[in-house]
Design an enzyme around this catalytic site. Sequence first.
Site, PDB file in Angstrom:
ATOM      1  N   GLN A  13      22.873  44.875   8.402  1.00 55.66           N
ATOM      2  CA  GLN A  13      23.478  46.202   8.270  1.00 55.66           C
ATOM      3  C   GLN A  13      23.394  46.802   6.866  1.00 55.66           C
ATOM      4  O   GLN A  13      23.191  48.005   6.710  1.00 55.66           O
ATOM      5  CB  GLN A  13      24.943  46.137   8.731  1.00 55.66           C
ATOM      6  CG  GLN A  13      25.577  47.480   8.984  1.00 55.66           C
ATOM      7  CD  GLN A  13      27.038  47.520   8.577  1.00 55.66           C
ATOM      8  OE1 GLN A  13      27.384  47.177   7.451  1.00 55.66           O
ATOM      9  NE2 GLN A  13      27.893  47.943   9.481  1.00 55.66           N
ATOM     10  N   ARG A  19      32.082  41.786   0.859  1.00 53.67           N
ATOM     11  CA  ARG A  19      31.077  42.845   1.025  1.00 53.67           C
ATOM     12  C   ARG A  19      31.224  43.894  -0.078  1.00 53.67           C
ATOM     13  O   ARG A  19      30.244  44.311  -0.698  1.00 53.67           O
ATOM     14  CB  ARG A  19      31.270  43.494   2.403  1.00 53.67           C
ATOM     15  CG  ARG A  19      30.318  44.632   2.746  1.00 53.67           C
ATOM     16  CD  ARG A  19      30.718  45.204   4.112  1.00 53.67           C
ATOM     17  NE  ARG A  19      29.733  46.122   4.663  1.00 53.67           N
ATOM     18  CZ  ARG A  19      29.775  47.438   4.548  1.00 53.67           C
ATOM     19  NH1 ARG A  19      30.761  48.003   3.848  1.00 53.67           N
ATOM     20  NH2 ARG A  19      28.855  48.204   5.108  1.00 53.67           N
ATOM     21  N   HIS A  63      22.868  51.008   2.432  1.00 53.39           N
ATOM     22  CA  HIS A  63      21.970  51.024   3.594  1.00 53.39           C
ATOM     23  C   HIS A  63      20.532  51.349   3.203  1.00 53.39           C
ATOM     24  O   HIS A  63      19.864  52.164   3.828  1.00 53.39           O
ATOM     25  CB  HIS A  63      22.500  51.981   4.675  1.00 53.39           C
ATOM     26  CG  HIS A  63      23.871  51.612   5.134  1.00 53.39           C
ATOM     27  ND1 HIS A  63      24.104  50.503   5.925  1.00 53.39           N
ATOM     28  CD2 HIS A  63      25.083  52.164   4.874  1.00 53.39           C
ATOM     29  CE1 HIS A  63      25.412  50.411   6.146  1.00 53.39           C
ATOM     30  NE2 HIS A  63      26.028  51.388   5.503  1.00 53.39           N
ATOM     31  N   SER A  95      29.427  51.918   9.560  1.00 51.59           N
ATOM     32  CA  SER A  95      29.205  51.095   8.365  1.00 51.59           C
ATOM     33  C   SER A  95      30.339  50.067   8.199  1.00 51.59           C
ATOM     34  O   SER A  95      30.479  49.163   9.008  1.00 51.59           O
ATOM     35  CB  SER A  95      29.049  51.996   7.134  1.00 51.59           C
ATOM     36  OG  SER A  95      28.653  51.258   6.003  1.00 51.59           O
ATOM     37  N   LEU A  96      31.161  50.227   7.169  1.00 50.09           N
ATOM     38  CA  LEU A  96      32.321  49.348   6.971  1.00 50.09           C
ATOM     39  C   LEU A  96      33.163  49.240   8.245  1.00 50.09           C
ATOM     40  O   LEU A  96      33.712  48.186   8.579  1.00 50.09           O
ATOM     41  CB  LEU A  96      33.172  49.906   5.831  1.00 50.09           C
ATOM     42  CG  LEU A  96      34.638  49.482   5.760  1.00 50.09           C
ATOM     43  CD1 LEU A  96      34.745  48.037   5.338  1.00 50.09           C
ATOM     44  CD2 LEU A  96      35.404  50.384   4.827  1.00 50.09           C
ATOM     45  N   GLN A 118      33.659  54.133   4.681  1.00 54.95           N
ATOM     46  CA  GLN A 118      34.023  54.555   3.329  1.00 54.95           C
ATOM     47  C   GLN A 118      34.049  56.078   3.210  1.00 54.95           C
ATOM     48  O   GLN A 118      33.200  56.760   3.776  1.00 54.95           O
ATOM     49  CB  GLN A 118      33.014  53.974   2.334  1.00 54.95           C
ATOM     50  CG  GLN A 118      33.587  53.805   0.943  1.00 54.95           C
ATOM     51  CD  GLN A 118      32.830  52.748   0.127  1.00 54.95           C
ATOM     52  OE1 GLN A 118      32.282  51.823   0.676  1.00 54.95           O
ATOM     53  NE2 GLN A 118      32.833  52.884  -1.172  1.00 54.95           N
TER      54      GLN A 118
END
Length: 297
Positions: free
Chosen positions: A244, A113, A195, A88-89, A9
């Site tokens: 995650q 998500r 996170h 991440s993503l 992101q």
Amino acid sequence: MKAYIFPGQGAQFPGMGLDLYENSSLAKELFDKANEILGFKITDTMFEGTAEALKETKVTQPAIFLHSVVLAKTLGASFKPDMVAGHSLGEFSALVAAGALTFEDGLKLVSQRALAMQKACEIKPSTMAAVLGLEDAKVEEVCASINGIVVAANYNCPGQLVISGEIEAINKACEALKQAGARRALVLPVGGAFHSPLMEPAREELATAIKNTTFNKPNCPIYQNVTANAVIDESEIKSNLISQLTAPVRWTQSVQQMIADGATLFTEVGPGNVLQGLVKKINREAQTASATFESTK
């Protein structure tokens, strides 16, 4: 050895993916299929929308995923990764590119998500902050001393760590980190504490979706955010993917491990070049590149 890395992101930009759509019949087919799966024309926002429209959570994450995965698929025979990782993503993009997830299942999970994270953000106001110029251990120590929830969230490169948590705790941590010698401690314009433990409601929601999705053995190892180690076992991939959302992104450690395992060239697949910059800060000797596609029209 070739490592392919996939951004997260923040990499989005107006007009993203339009060149792919106009110059590759495969890309056009995949983007059109994505519109069907999502139930709205995400391509309208990606190709013609404003930067503000692209920031909407239900759009941002699928848009970056689509740009990355479609680009990887248009590389054809030249796409032969020895290892992959995503920030991440970007881990979802990496899993699809490496064959562990189908395009359709990957897109559905990313959409779920995004919506689950948005809901979690609305439950409790929270935020993130970038901390520059301090060692990781010092940042962790300061966070641990603050009342409230504030944790290390993104280990981006040496001297650049993002913290995540409750707004008041983040503000207190930023002041304490500056006093401890941080060059900067800057609250970021994000919707919530990604996170961190505050993402637990989203983790629970996504866990069900991940458990009900078929994963295949990837074509090469994936270095996952949670462990920073090479993984090829499907059940382990699922477990790490579920963890995650509430665990930190160990990007520094992932890149260091990939280099230790033989990576010599890191090719960024998707919008922007943020990850290439981070790789260079982690190891100046590493070679980096941007993935480029060849027109099939």
